[in-house]
Design a protein around this motif. Structure first.
Motif, PDB file in Angstrom:
ATOM      1  N   LEU A 101       0.799  -1.223   0.000  1.00 14.70           N
ATOM      2  CA  LEU A 101       0.000   0.000   0.000  1.00 14.70           C
ATOM      3  C   LEU A 101       0.831   1.273   0.000  1.00 14.70           C
ATOM      4  O   LEU A 101       0.282   2.356  -0.114  1.00 14.70           O
ATOM      5  N   ASP A 102       2.146   1.142   0.164  1.00 18.85           N
ATOM      6  CA  ASP A 102       2.936   2.360   0.350  1.00 18.85           C
ATOM      7  C   ASP A 102       4.035   2.504  -0.708  1.00 18.85           C
ATOM      8  O   ASP A 102       5.119   1.933  -0.580  1.00 18.85           O
ATOM      9  N   PRO A 103       3.780   3.326  -1.747  1.00 18.59           N
ATOM     10  CA  PRO A 103       4.796   3.483  -2.793  1.00 18.59           C
ATOM     11  C   PRO A 103       6.063   4.162  -2.291  1.00 18.59           C
ATOM     12  O   PRO A 103       7.063   4.200  -2.983  1.00 18.59           O
ATOM     13  N   GLU A 104       6.032   4.728  -1.082  1.00 16.32           N
ATOM     14  CA  GLU A 104       7.230   5.389  -0.544  1.00 16.32           C
ATOM     15  C   GLU A 104       8.111   4.426   0.251  1.00 16.32           C
ATOM     16  O   GLU A 104       9.181   4.791   0.725  1.00 16.32           O
ATOM     17  N   SER A 105       7.634   3.197   0.472  1.00 16.19           N
ATOM     18  CA  SER A 105       8.412   2.266   1.293  1.00 16.19           C
ATOM     19  C   SER A 105       9.645   1.813   0.514  1.00 16.19           C
ATOM     20  O   SER A 105       9.639   1.809  -0.718  1.00 16.19           O
ATOM     21  N   PRO A 106      10.714   1.423   1.255  1.00 19.14           N
ATOM     22  CA  PRO A 106      11.917   0.994   0.534  1.00 19.14           C
ATOM     23  C   PRO A 106      11.693  -0.284  -0.259  1.00 19.14           C
ATOM     24  O   PRO A 106      12.433  -0.604  -1.183  1.00 19.14           O
ATOM     25  N   LEU A 107      10.674  -1.044   0.113  1.00 18.79           N
ATOM     26  CA  LEU A 107      10.334  -2.268  -0.617  1.00 18.79           C
ATOM     27  C   LEU A 107       8.891  -2.112  -1.077  1.00 18.79           C
ATOM     28  O   LEU A 107       8.000  -1.918  -0.264  1.00 18.79           O
ATOM     29  N   TYR A 108       8.669  -2.201  -2.360  1.00 19.47           N
ATOM     30  CA  TYR A 108       7.347  -1.847  -2.874  1.00 19.47           C
ATOM     31  C   TYR A 108       6.869  -2.874  -3.893  1.00 19.47           C
ATOM     32  O   TYR A 108       7.621  -3.303  -4.767  1.00 19.47           O
ATOM     33  N   ILE A 109       5.620  -3.276  -3.743  1.00 16.91           N
ATOM     34  CA  ILE A 109       5.029  -4.181  -4.717  1.00 16.91           C
ATOM     35  C   ILE A 109       3.836  -3.455  -5.325  1.00 16.91           C
ATOM     36  O   ILE A 109       2.842  -3.214  -4.646  1.00 16.91           O
ATOM     37  N   LYS A 110       3.979  -3.065  -6.568  1.00 17.11           N
ATOM     38  CA  LYS A 110       2.915  -2.303  -7.217  1.00 17.11           C
ATOM     39  C   LYS A 110       1.694  -3.198  -7.416  1.00 17.11           C
ATOM     40  O   LYS A 110       1.797  -4.245  -8.076  1.00 17.11           O
ATOM     41  N   PRO A 111       0.518  -2.833  -6.857  1.00 16.28           N
ATOM     42  CA  PRO A 111      -0.646  -3.704  -7.041  1.00 16.28           C
ATOM     43  C   PRO A 111      -1.005  -3.815  -8.525  1.00 16.28           C
ATOM     44  O   PRO A 111      -1.016  -2.811  -9.229  1.00 16.28           O
ATOM     45  N   SER A 112      -1.252  -5.025  -8.991  1.00 10.91           N
ATOM     46  CA  SER A 112      -1.681  -5.187 -10.383  1.00 10.91           C
ATOM     47  C   SER A 112      -2.423  -6.518 -10.504  1.00 10.91           C
ATOM     48  O   SER A 112      -2.369  -7.352  -9.598  1.00 10.91           O
ATOM     49  N   PHE A 113      -3.113  -6.702 -11.634  1.00 11.96           N
ATOM     50  CA  PHE A 113      -3.925  -7.915 -11.787  1.00 11.96           C
ATOM     51  C   PHE A 113      -3.177  -8.988 -12.565  1.00 11.96           C
ATOM     52  O   PHE A 113      -3.711  -9.622 -13.439  1.00 11.96           O
ATOM     53  N   SER A 114      -1.918  -9.166 -12.265  1.00 16.36           N
ATOM     54  CA  SER A 114      -1.161 -10.159 -13.018  1.00 16.36           C
ATOM     55  C   SER A 114      -1.222 -11.506 -12.297  1.00 16.36           C
ATOM     56  O   SER A 114      -0.995 -11.600 -11.093  1.00 16.36           O
ATOM     57  N   LEU A 115      -1.527 -12.555 -13.057  1.00 17.03           N
ATOM     58  CA  LEU A 115      -1.571 -13.903 -12.477  1.00 17.03           C
ATOM     59  C   LEU A 115      -0.190 -14.323 -11.975  1.00 17.03           C
ATOM     60  O   LEU A 115      -0.047 -14.938 -10.932  1.00 17.03           O
ATOM     61  N   ASP A 116       0.837 -13.930 -12.758  1.00 18.19           N
ATOM     62  CA  ASP A 116       2.210 -14.259 -12.358  1.00 18.19           C
ATOM     63  C   ASP A 116       2.532 -13.630 -11.006  1.00 18.19           C
ATOM     64  O   ASP A 116       3.126 -14.260 -10.137  1.00 18.19           O
ATOM     65  N   LEU A 117       2.113 -12.367 -10.844  1.00 13.78           N
ATOM     66  CA  LEU A 117       2.400 -11.672  -9.587  1.00 13.78           C
ATOM     67  C   LEU A 117       1.634 -12.323  -8.433  1.00 13.78           C
ATOM     68  O   LEU A 117       2.190 -12.549  -7.350  1.00 13.78           O
ATOM     69  N   ALA A 118       0.355 -12.649  -8.686  1.00 14.32           N
ATOM     70  CA  ALA A 118      -0.460 -13.260  -7.623  1.00 14.32           C
ATOM     71  C   ALA A 118       0.168 -14.580  -7.177  1.00 14.32           C
ATOM     72  O   ALA A 118       0.301 -14.849  -5.971  1.00 14.32           O
ATOM     73  N   SER A 119       0.582 -15.392  -8.148  1.00 17.95           N
ATOM     74  CA  SER A 119       1.162 -16.681  -7.798  1.00 17.95           C
ATOM     75  C   SER A 119       2.512 -16.493  -7.097  1.00 17.95           C
ATOM     76  O   SER A 119       2.840 -17.191  -6.134  1.00 17.95           O
ATOM     77  N   TRP A 120       3.294 -15.505  -7.541  1.00 15.75           N
ATOM     78  CA  TRP A 120       4.592 -15.208  -6.912  1.00 15.75           C
ATOM     79  C   TRP A 120       4.362 -14.807  -5.443  1.00 15.75           C
ATOM     80  O   TRP A 120       5.046 -15.297  -4.535  1.00 15.75           O
TER      81      TRP A 120
END
Ligand code: FAD
Length: 415
Positions: A73-92
């Protein structure tokens, strides 16, 4: 159109591919390393240059669940996971969360410390032969302004000290005495005394020189296009410069590996952990030690006539774009610890994609169904520090020797 015959073909000329190629060439194999671009211009080009067995933690450590949800939820955090509807990302992400358990973390740290320590010994030798890599073993400081940060540094020490990685806890006064370039007051940290640093791109170049010096060959602008598999073997490899027949093929393709999974007939869930590094002129109060600013997750590396500031991890799929806001966040974080000038002149700004597997452990070893295909990829945040050791391990495996680490945790067929 060329047609080539070699003992071993290594695909990818980053730190992993060149370390593997150099070790195999030294052992007398006829090696060819190919890269679709130039040697060492992938993620191995501009990283922080740390060779630090103390940082052997995989990304998904136990207790990270809540923290990782916050990053989402925080794009300013040093570690960031951009929310998206990718199946690859969900499974990862699902596998990432599954890996956050003590048993998995311990096995991973054990293997990564061994790989990193083996590498350190190799880099020391490489530094003697190639002084231009600027290998320096000054140790590494982890420094923090907060109680939570100090606790994280001490936890890191507790994890690795029984594995032969020495370190000592420092208070505010100790840190100020060791590194006057830091702003005060800092709460404390840890000093790891055996850790080293070098110029990452020049390390890759040194391995490339080793390959050529031992009769090996490196082909740049030579892209792997297809693996022609017959029965349980790679029969030939089709490249943009012709076909190559190799007894063994080693894939060291870093963050590009997921797109090659279909050719390998394997699940290779490697996403890119995008990070930035900037080179700035030396500071008036120039740091003497490489330093991790714990809560900012920023790496400071003093260089001969400049300083490298590196940080952030943003999970992406082959996106090399630079987000100015994240670069500003790194500068802001570094400024809290160091006396940076108001107008910071950035001499070079670089982004690289760390090849990240969901469980934070590389894939090293043989393919279960293709007997002459080996993988050496997915080294996330520690490809340099574990690169030379990976070269030794892959070479041992190819020679049929027993592995010096637990291969199960590195199993390339586990996803
Ligand atoms: C900001 C930042 C700081 C870091 N700091 C450190 C550090 O201090 N210490 C550390 O240990 N690690 C660090 N890392 C991580 C480290 O850089 C990586 O783990 C490492 O570079 C990965 O090496 P690699 O050889 O697997 O990948 P790469 O260097 O990316 O090499 C892969 C190569 O494969 C080639 N390739 C891909 N597809 C094909 C194809 N089809 N045909 C032919 N060639 C192909 C690419 O062109 C590329 O050259 C950092 C990373 C970043 C981003």
């Amino acid at each position: 159109m060329q047609k080539k015959e070699v003992d071993i073909l290594v695909v990818g000329a980053g730190i992993i591919g060149t370390a593997v190629g150099a070790e195999l060439s030294r052992r007398g194999a006829k090696v060819c390393v190919i890269d679709k671009g130039q040697v060492g211009k992938g993620c191995s080009y501009g990283n922080a240059g740390w060779m630090t067995p103390c940082f052997a933690m995989p990304l998904p450590m136990p207790g990270m669940l809540i923290k990782s949800m916050k990053w989402l939820l925080d794009p300013e955090s040093p570690l960031y996971i951009k929310p998206s509807f990718s199946l690859d990302l969900a499974s990862w992400l699902f596998q990432f969360m599954k890996a956050m358990n003590e048993t998995q973390a311990k096995r991973a740290v054990d293997a990564l410390v061994v790989l990193s320590q083996k590498s350190l010994t190799e880099y020391e030798k490489l530094g003697q032969k190639y002084p231009e890599i600027h290998f320096q073993q000054k140790g590494l400081l982890m420094v923090s302004q907060t109680k939570a940060g100090v606790a994280a540094a001490v936890e890191e020490l507790n994890y690795v000290k029984n594995l032969g990685v020495p370190g000592k806890v420092l208070n505010s006064g100790d840190i100020q005495e060791m590194e006057p370039a830091l702003k005060s007051p800092l709460l404390g940290g840890v000093y790891f005394s055996h850790e080293a640093m070098a110029e990452p791109y020049l390390v890759v170049q040194a391995f490339a020189k080793e390959i050529r010096a031992h009769g090996g060959e490196i082909l740049e602008q030579c892209e792997l296009k297809d693996l022609v598999i017959s029965g349980d073997k790679v029969e030939k490899v089709l490249t943009s410069q012709g076909e190559i027949h190799a007894k063994q093929v080693v894939m060291a393709t870093g963050s590009w590996s997921k797109s090659l999974a279909r050719l390998m007939r394997l699940r290779v869930p490697v996403l890119g952990g995008k990070g930035y590094a900037m080179i700035v002129p030396p500071l008036e109060k120039q740091p003497q030690y490489p330093m991790m600013l714990v809560e900012k997750k920023i790496a400071i590396t003093p260089r001969q006539n400049s300083l490298r500031i590196a940080g952030t991890l943003e999970l992406v799929d082959q996106d090399f774009s630079i987000t100015p806001q994240r670069v500003e966040n790194i500068k802001k974080g570094a400024r809290e610890f160091l006396h940076l000038p108001q107008e910071l002149q950035v001499q070079e700004l670089w982004a690289g994609l760390r090849p990240c597997t969901p469980d934070g452990v590389p894939l090293i070893g043989y393919h279960k169904n293709i007997s002459n295909l080996m993988l050496a990829l997915g080294h996330q945040m520690l490809g340099l520090q574990s690169g030379a050791g990976t070269g030794l391990l892959v070479s041992d495996l190819l020679e049929g020797k027993s592995p010096f680490v637990d291969l199960k945790v590195l199993d390339v067929n586990r996803f």
